[in-house]
Design a protein around this motif. Structure first.
Motif: not given
Length: 204
Positions: A154-166
């Motif tokens: 992704a152009a912005n790897i931080n913006a691509s983050k999807q949280t799948i567990y907390r």
């Protein structure tokens, strides 16, 4: 030869000179032959804004120290979370992502993660298109709090983050030979699993 102490591991290069490394390492085959690259993060004091890697070739004749690669203006946690993608073209070290040339051993920064999170576990999807990280604030060691799925391209790897567990259950993760990713559980006699790590969540 090697000497271990409480902070780092001392190896010797081909000239007998000592090199200091941290506790992590990862390995990937070179292109077209039976030689392997062993990549070990360099031990550098945390007060510096520099990270580095030692590259060692493993052949049928033994180990050969190839070179040292250094990067400046980087956050330095000297922790062990270093991992190659299955195709050997990428590797992740702590927050940051690098490209790797299997022919020459050249390393290039691909993406820098500027968030203030400590990485406890990292793994790539079997198709090398997704990156998983288990992270948490540094002050919460040794437990992570969030499991991310990320798009390394992704152009912005931080913006691509999807949280799948907390939560605060997992400590680290490892890809298995069955195309699944296994996560160790704190104080538990079982593993958790990502059954379909090639499947992207959301649009990141």
């Amino acid at each position: 030869s090697k000497i271990a102490d409480s902070t780092n591991l001392i190896l010797k290069d081909d000239n007998g000179l000592a090199i200091a490394v941290t506790e992590g390492m990862t390995i990937v085959p070179q292109c077209g032959d039976s030689t392997w690259w062993l990549v070990i993060p360099k031990y550098i004091h945390q007060t510096t804004s520099q990270i580095g890697f030692h590259l060692i070739e493993i052949t049928e004749n033994g180990l050969h120290y190839n070179k040292e690669v250094l990067f400046s203006n980087m956050r330095n946690d000297y922790a062990a979370m270093v991992e190659f993608s299955p195709n050997g073209n990428l590797f992740s070290y702590e927050r940051d992502l690098f490209t790797f040339c299997r022919e020459t051993g050249d390393i290039t920064i691909l993406k820098k993660d500027t968030t203030n999170e400590f990485v406890y576990g990292v793994s790539f999807s079997p198709d090398s298109k997704l990156l998983y990280k288990f992270v948490g604030p540094v002050e919460d060691r040794p437990m992570g709090l969030k499991l991310y799925q990320m798009n390394p391209f992704a152009a912005n790897i931080n913006a691509s983050k999807q949280t799948i567990y907390r939560g605060s259950l997992f400590r680290t993760m490892q890809a298995g030979p069955d195309d699944k990713i296994y996560l160790s559980n704190s104080n538990q006699a079982f593993l958790s699993v990502i059954n379909k790590p090639n499947e992207r969540i959301g649009s990141g």
